[in-house]
Design an enzyme around this catalytic site. Structure first.
Site, PDB file in Angstrom:
ATOM      1  N   GLU A 121      -5.585  -8.349   0.461  1.00 39.89           N
ATOM      2  CA  GLU A 121      -6.227  -7.987   1.734  1.00 39.89           C
ATOM      3  C   GLU A 121      -7.681  -7.624   1.472  1.00 39.89           C
ATOM      4  O   GLU A 121      -7.988  -6.933   0.490  1.00 39.89           O
ATOM      5  CB  GLU A 121      -5.580  -6.746   2.386  1.00 39.89           C
ATOM      6  CG  GLU A 121      -4.268  -6.981   3.046  1.00 39.89           C
ATOM      7  CD  GLU A 121      -3.723  -5.717   3.725  1.00 39.89           C
ATOM      8  OE1 GLU A 121      -4.517  -4.879   4.192  1.00 39.89           O
ATOM      9  OE2 GLU A 121      -2.487  -5.588   3.768  1.00 39.89           O
ATOM     10  N   GLU A 180       0.796  -1.228   0.000  1.00 37.66           N
ATOM     11  CA  GLU A 180       0.000   0.000   0.000  1.00 37.66           C
ATOM     12  C   GLU A 180       0.830   1.280   0.000  1.00 37.66           C
ATOM     13  O   GLU A 180       0.714   2.118   0.907  1.00 37.66           O
ATOM     14  CB  GLU A 180      -0.968   0.006   1.191  1.00 37.66           C
ATOM     15  CG  GLU A 180      -1.967  -1.119   1.130  1.00 37.66           C
ATOM     16  CD  GLU A 180      -3.070  -1.003   2.174  1.00 37.66           C
ATOM     17  OE1 GLU A 180      -2.925  -0.225   3.136  1.00 37.66           O
ATOM     18  OE2 GLU A 180      -4.087  -1.699   2.021  1.00 37.66           O
TER      19      GLU A 180
HETATM   20  C1  FCB Z   1      -4.462  -2.021   5.424  1.00 39.58           C
HETATM   21  C2  FCB Z   1      -3.074  -2.403   5.918  1.00 39.58           C
HETATM   22  C3  FCB Z   1      -3.084  -3.501   6.945  1.00 39.58           C
HETATM   23  C4  FCB Z   1      -4.233  -3.361   7.919  1.00 39.58           C
HETATM   24  C5  FCB Z   1      -5.530  -3.165   7.205  1.00 39.58           C
HETATM   25  C6  FCB Z   1      -6.732  -3.058   8.106  1.00 39.58           C
HETATM   26  O1  FCB Z   1      -4.448  -0.700   4.973  1.00 39.58           O
HETATM   27  O2  FCB Z   1      -2.276  -2.845   4.849  1.00 39.58           O
HETATM   28  O3  FCB Z   1      -1.834  -3.487   7.575  1.00 39.58           O
HETATM   29  O4  FCB Z   1      -3.956  -2.379   8.822  1.00 39.58           O
HETATM   30  O5  FCB Z   1      -5.467  -2.038   6.389  1.00 39.58           O
END
Ligand code: FCB
Length: 401
Positions: free
Chosen positions: A312, A158
């Protein structure tokens, strides 16, 4: 009657974590910042989930939950505690971690940078310093040499969230509020990604190397307001597309991290509104569920012609009220994107464990597995058992509507 949504053969299923959030006992720029009392619930990452010592038992849980892949990160500050000094014991530890996953037939996805920096790097200007991409690629070279059994590498996590929160909104260390500096950091991270990509490919030509980008489904707050629409377009261009435009030729796959739809109102770009239809539940973070967003961001990432992994996707939900519905509905849209020809190869839920959620501290519970931070006791949440069946069957079984 039931409806069965089958996923392609070999589709990978699992969960993700990051070093700083689970390992415990860190010494990096975040730990220094936490001590200034910046974490909302007053906590510090401290022992976190003690995953550094408990990883074997944690991977037993992942195995029990039928995960076939696991995404975790290695911590630069442990591996290179001082500039140019390499900690062989830390590298050996991560070798054991990879081995522990392989022994359980779980495919490791290794992230090389997930927001935290060695202190020495932060002190010399961190990601603003022109030499940082080179130093990052050197560190990556060391890690890759030490972990020859890894096939999937994620260079950076990210970069857009980092540039935004650390350098534009100023909510994360080093608390800068400047769009110029934020863009500079994004560009440095892109250079670092490209150099790391080359370093990994040189050592392991068959490796699959990508980055994990946070993708937001942007909408205008007032669809007929021209200024809102222009602001939305700009947000989308910069936040979602800029990275992909810069790095697409250095991505074997794109990692898609997806959580949110945001509504943009002209003049409040720093503070977008997190919104979704009324009927969608609100999670503990104040983030609304909005499953169709998943479809839209997968189409967006898919337009770059690379294979995708959802690296994610998840929600803060301490009482496990919504998690099963969340996973079911979001996966429904992953499946729909697959049917429309988007090449998606795996899904990693965030997260395996409740953990240290950055500025929110331990208050936000993202785990498939709940963690009691006083006893370190783990307990599998009911939604995780349900998700385990999806993983086992490689299919989502839906009751007929
Ligand atoms: C993302 C991050 C991860 C976690 C989630 C909820 O932005 O990559 O580390 O904090 O959010």
């Amino acid at each position: 009657m039931q409806r069965v949504l089958r996923f392609p053969e070999g589709f990978l299923w699992g969960a993700a974590t990051s070093a700083h959030q689970v390992e415990g006992d860190q010494d990096n720029d975040w730990t220094a910042w936490e001590k200034l009392g910046r974490i909302k619930d007053g906590s510090v990452s401290g022992a976190a989930c003690e995953h550094w010592t408990r990883y074997q038992a944690d991977f037993d849980l992942a195995k029990e939950l039928h995960h076939t892949a696991h995404r975790f990160s290695v911590e630069w500050s442990r591996i290179e505690p001082r500039e140019g000094e390499w900690n062989e014991a830390a590298l050996a530890h991560y070798r054991d971690v990879v081995r522990a996953l392989r022994q359980r037939q779980i495919e490791p996805f290794v992230t090389l940078w997930h927001f935290t920096n060695p202190r020495w790097l932060a002190e010399r200007g961190g990601w603003e310093h022109p030499d940082t991409p080179r130093l990052f690629a050197r560190y990556v070279g060391r890690v890759v040499e030490a972990l020859p059994d890894v096939r999937f590498w994620i260079t950076v996590n990210e970069p857009n969230v980092y540039a935004l929160l650390s350098y534009f909104v100023g909510e994360w260390p080093p608390e800068v509020r400047s769009w110029r500096r934020a863009l500079n950091v994004l560009h440095r991270l892109a250079a670092a990604h490209a150099q790391a990509w080359r370093a990994i490919k040189a050592a392991q030509p068959d490796a699959q190397v990508g980055s994990a980008l946070n993708l937001v489904d942007y909408r205008s707050e007032r669809p007929h307001n021209v200024l809102d629409r222009v602001s939305t377009l700009i947000s989308d261009r910069i936040y979602n597309h800029r990275w992909l435009r810069m790095t697409a030729s250095y991505e074997d796959f794109i990692g898609v991290n997806h959580y949110l739809q945001q509504r943009i109102r002209f003049g409040s770009v720093r503070r977008p509104i997190i919104a979704a239809p009324q009927e969608q539940p609100l999670t503990d973070f104040g983030w609304k569920m909005n499953p169709p967003s998943m479809y839209r961001v997968l189409r967006l990432a898919g337009s770059y012609g690379k294979s995708l992994y959802v690296t994610e996707n998840g929600l803060a939900d301490a009482h496990d009220r919504w998690r099963q519905r969340f996973i079911r509905d979001y996966l429904g849209y992953v499946h729909r994107a697959l049917q429309d020809g988007v090449d998606i190869r795996g899904y990693f839920h965030w997260s395996l464990l409740d953990n240290f959620e950055w500025r929110e501290g331990f208050s936000k519970r993202f785990g498939l597995v709940a963690v009691d931070f006083t006893t370190q006791r783990r307990s599998i949440r009911p939604s995780a058992r349900w998700f385990a069946e999806v993983c086992r069957k490689n299919a989502l079984v839906l009751p007929d509507a």
